[in-house]
Write a protein that holds these residues in place. Structure first.
Motif, mmCIF file in Angstrom:
data_model
loop_
_atom_site.group_PDB
_atom_site.id
_atom_site.type_symbol
_atom_site.label_atom_id
_atom_site.label_comp_id
_atom_site.label_asym_id
_atom_site.label_seq_id
_atom_site.Cartn_x
_atom_site.Cartn_y
_atom_site.Cartn_z
ATOM 1 N N THR A 135 -38.812 -24.698 29.585
ATOM 2 C CA THR A 135 -39.228 -23.645 30.287
ATOM 3 C C THR A 135 -40.747 -23.256 30.109
ATOM 4 O OG1 THR A 135 -38.780 -21.818 28.641
ATOM 5 C CG2 THR A 135 -36.942 -22.779 30.357
ATOM 6 N N ALA A 136 -41.232 -22.435 30.937
ATOM 7 C CA ALA A 136 -42.747 -21.810 30.889
ATOM 8 C C ALA A 136 -42.862 -21.301 29.359
ATOM 9 C CB ALA A 136 -43.009 -21.146 31.994
ATOM 10 N N ALA A 137 -41.974 -20.437 29.346
ATOM 11 C CA ALA A 137 -41.987 -19.662 28.059
ATOM 12 C C ALA A 137 -41.918 -20.672 26.666
ATOM 13 C CB ALA A 137 -41.022 -18.545 27.821
ATOM 14 N N GLU A 138 -41.359 -22.002 26.765
ATOM 15 C CA GLU A 138 -41.374 -22.722 25.573
ATOM 16 C C GLU A 138 -42.680 -23.370 25.554
ATOM 17 O OE1 GLU A 138 -36.545 -23.890 25.473
ATOM 18 O OE2 GLU A 138 -37.822 -24.717 27.035
ATOM 19 N N TYR A 176 -50.522 -27.909 25.707
ATOM 20 C CA TYR A 176 -49.927 -26.901 25.032
ATOM 21 C C TYR A 176 -49.427 -27.312 23.706
ATOM 22 C CZ TYR A 176 -49.829 -25.502 30.072
ATOM 23 O OH TYR A 176 -50.199 -25.197 31.235
#
Length: 160
Positions: free
Chosen positions: A26-29, A55
């Motif tokens: 997910t984007a949060a991860e 990232y």
């Protein structure tokens, strides 16, 4: 370089996911995003620039995103179109990044922990707080002063 996910179109790793969801995250991860610029200097030819989003603190290991439409000069042995998409590297790539100066822990998480501790800090008086305290003290003194003056005058008269 290959650990960062940069590969030539038509190579073995040409089929990269088009989204984070396809990568299984997910984007949060992903954690904080860094923009990395690679410069390939081919001597007499102009330097080639390739950009990637990195990232490094993503769940499961560093993740990179290579935007489409990037190329390295055809005259170089490794030249040609670069495969676009998302790529998750092995943890060895993270250790390489740390060796190159990247913090070992996610600085965004560390900053959040410092700004939001488990206990609430004591309130610090502001300038307006000090002014209000001074005004309140003056009001108390102005009310109490006439009573004190009467007591002092009464006590001095009684001793005469």
């Amino acid at each position: 370089m290959w650990d960062s996910g940069i590969g030539m179109a038509g190579g073995l790793d040409d089929t990269k996911p088009d989204s984070v969801v396809e990568l299984g995250l997910t984007a949060a991860e992903l954690g904080p995003r860094y923009v990395v610029t690679y410069r390939f200097d081919a001597g007499s030819t102009a330097a080639e620039i390739v950009r990637q989003e990195l990232y490094p603190y993503a769940k499961g290991g560093p993740v990179t995103y290579t935007p489409p439409g990037q190329r390295i000069a055809e005259g170089l042995p490794w030249g040609g179109a670069i495969s676009a998409g998302w790529y998750q590297s092995a943890l060895e790539f993270f250790h390489y990044l740390v060796d190159q100066g990247l913090p070992e822990t996610n600085p965004a998480v560390a900053a959040h922990r410092e700004s939001a501790p488990d206990t609430v800090p004591a309130a610090r008086p502001t300038l307006w707080g000090w002014i209000a305290l001074a005004v309140a003290g003056l009001v108390v003194l102005s009310v109490a002063a006439p009573r004190l003056r009467r007591r002092v005058l009464a006590a001095t008269r009684a001793h005469r």
